[in-house]
Structures are given as C-alpha cells and as structure tokens.
Design a protein around this motif. Structure first.
Motif: not given
Length: 287
Positions: A154-161, A86-94, A72-83
């Motif tokens: 929580w730390g993943l907020q920095w990955v996407y924000e 996303w860069s390659t590392p951001q997609w790897i994390c997701a 659910y968090f990943i879906l929300q980050y995708f919606y909030l932060f222009d999924g």
C-alpha cells in the motif's frame, strides 16, 4: 511437451484469466478512490484463483500469486502515473520490486513439478480439516495472503501518486534492504535446488551449505527484509504510518506461522538431524 511444461502452460493461462478479471474489476469501480479500486481488483483476482484451485483440486494454484501480484501493481502504477516520466528513485523502487517478483516467480516455476505437487501445508490442512477444508482454503490459503501483500504494498501508492521524496536516506536504505533480501532469497533458493538434486539421498539429510549454514530460514529472512524495505520506501515518500503495519504483519506471519510449521515438518521427518541443526544454527539471523 512433458507434464511439467503442460502444467506451466496451464498455470500461465490461469494467471492471464486472473489478470483479466482484475482489470475488469478495476475498470468497473472507476468512481471509487484508487486504493479501493486496487483492493477490489485484488480480491476479484483472488476469487478467480480460488475457483481454479478448486477445479484443479490443488491449492498450489495460488502459490505464484504471492510473487506475481506486486509486479501487477507496478505495471498499474506505470500506466496510471506517467511511468515514462518517473524519477530515478521511482524507477529504483520499480526495479527492486520487479526483480523480487520475477526472481521468486521463476524460482517457484523451477521447483514446481506440476499438478501432482501441492504444498505440504495445504496437504496437512486437507487432512486436518477434512470436510471443512474449503473455508480454510479460501480464508487462510487465499484471502489472508492477498490482504497481507496488499497491505504491505500500500505504501508504494505514495511513491507513484505523489512522487515527492521527503526522506532520501530512508528511501535508499529501504531499497538496499529490499535488494539484499532478494539476493538472500536467490542464494537460499539456489542452494536448496542443488540440495534437492544431490546424489545418494538419505532421509535425514539436512541442507547446511552456503547461507543455510548460517541461518535455518535464509529464504524467510530475505522475504522479511524485502517487505520491510518496501515499507521504508513508502514511508520515505510520506506514506502514513499505518501502511507499515502490512510489513509488521508479514514479519509476524513468518515468525509465528510459516517457520513453526516448517520446523514441525522437519522435526517429524528428520528428528535427530534437525535437533542437532537447531542447536548449531540460528533460527533466522545469520549470527
């Protein structure tokens, strides 16, 4: 449909309602900082899950929450932060988080027999605390796991924000650690599923094949690896040091609560064979 299929349909509907409750709460607190909006939504979903666990008289309603919420968090980050951008590392994390989430959820669904089943720890709490079970049910079975998962994510907020990768090698090490941990859990759960279907079952049988021949708790080892991997990925994106504390708390929970409770149950049910197993096989690490 059989009883299990009906139960799975019911739990799916329950989690849809849980998600709606979380989304409504997130939208209600629009003026709050993102971390608080996410936390309030998480807490609201936990309360809804708890209400259903009381209605169904089965605290295992919460069992799937552990693995579903990070997705659910990943879906929300995708919606909030222009999924889409996303860069390659951001997609790897997701990908790693989603793989862990879906694999663990499907493993739970495969092993859950329906409403007649409740986790042995919850059953033990019911017998131990009797009239005081409901406070324990909410605080220990529902609220604490929610808070520890939230803190660990929580730390993943920095990955996407922020989207600024500062320590590349640490990110990829974290992603690899989380991925390998997920594979460990996959192997452990498959071996366990086969063991449960073994012919000629005996009460004192102990699972000692595959990865279980090297570690008595390979599923918990994989879980701890996953959460430390998540912490490393967040740290690589300059998440503050205190966001790592969630993963440390996760490690403590497994090492000082989950594993001891499991060992106690095993010693109660299979004293002789488990005593031998303890002497010959490592508690967690496969060496």
């Amino acid at each position: 449909m059989n009883k299990k299929q009906i139960a799975l349909l019911e739990i799916t509907v329950i989690y849809f309602i849980v998600a709606v409750g979380g989304y409504a709460t997130f939208q209600y607190f629009k003026e709050e900082p993102l971390v608080f909006r996410m936390l309030y939504a998480d807490l609201a979903m936990t309360v809804v899950t708890y209400i259903f666990s009381v209605i169904k008289k089965n605290s295992s309603v919460y069992d799937a929450y552990w693995s579903v919420i990070p997705f659910y968090f990943i879906l929300q980050y995708f919606y909030l932060f222009d999924g889409a951008d996303w860069s390659t590392p951001q997609w790897i994390c997701a990908f790693v988080v989603s793989l862990w989430s879906w694999r663990l959820t499907l493993s739970w669904a495969r092993g859950w027999s329906g409403w007649e089943h409740e986790d042995f720890r919850y059953v033990s709490f019911r017998h131990q605390f009797k009239a005081f079970f409901q406070p324990i049910n909410f605080l220990a079975i529902h609220l604490y796991p929610t808070l520890i998962v939230f803190a660990s994510m929580w730390g993943l907020q920095w990955v996407y924000e922020t989207g600024v990768l500062e320590i590349g090698w640490l990110f990829y090490l974290g992603a690899a650690t989380a991925f390998v941990g997920t594979i460990f859990e996959y192997l452990a759960d498959n071996e366990l599923a086969k063991f449960r279907l073994r012919p000629n079952k005996k009460k004192d049988d102990i699972l000692r094949t595959g990865i279980w021949a090297k570690s008595r708790n390979p599923n918990y080892l994989g879980e701890m690896m996953f959460w430390f991997g998540v912490a490393m990925m967040g740290t690589a994106y300059a998440a503050p040091w205190y966001t790592v504390l969630g993963s440390v708390g996760m490690w403590m929970m497994f090492m000082f609560a989950s594993i001891p409770l499991k060992d106690k149950q095993m010693m109660k049910n299979r004293p002789e064979s488990f005593q031998k197993y303890k002497k010959e096989v490592s508690r967690v690490l496969p060496f």
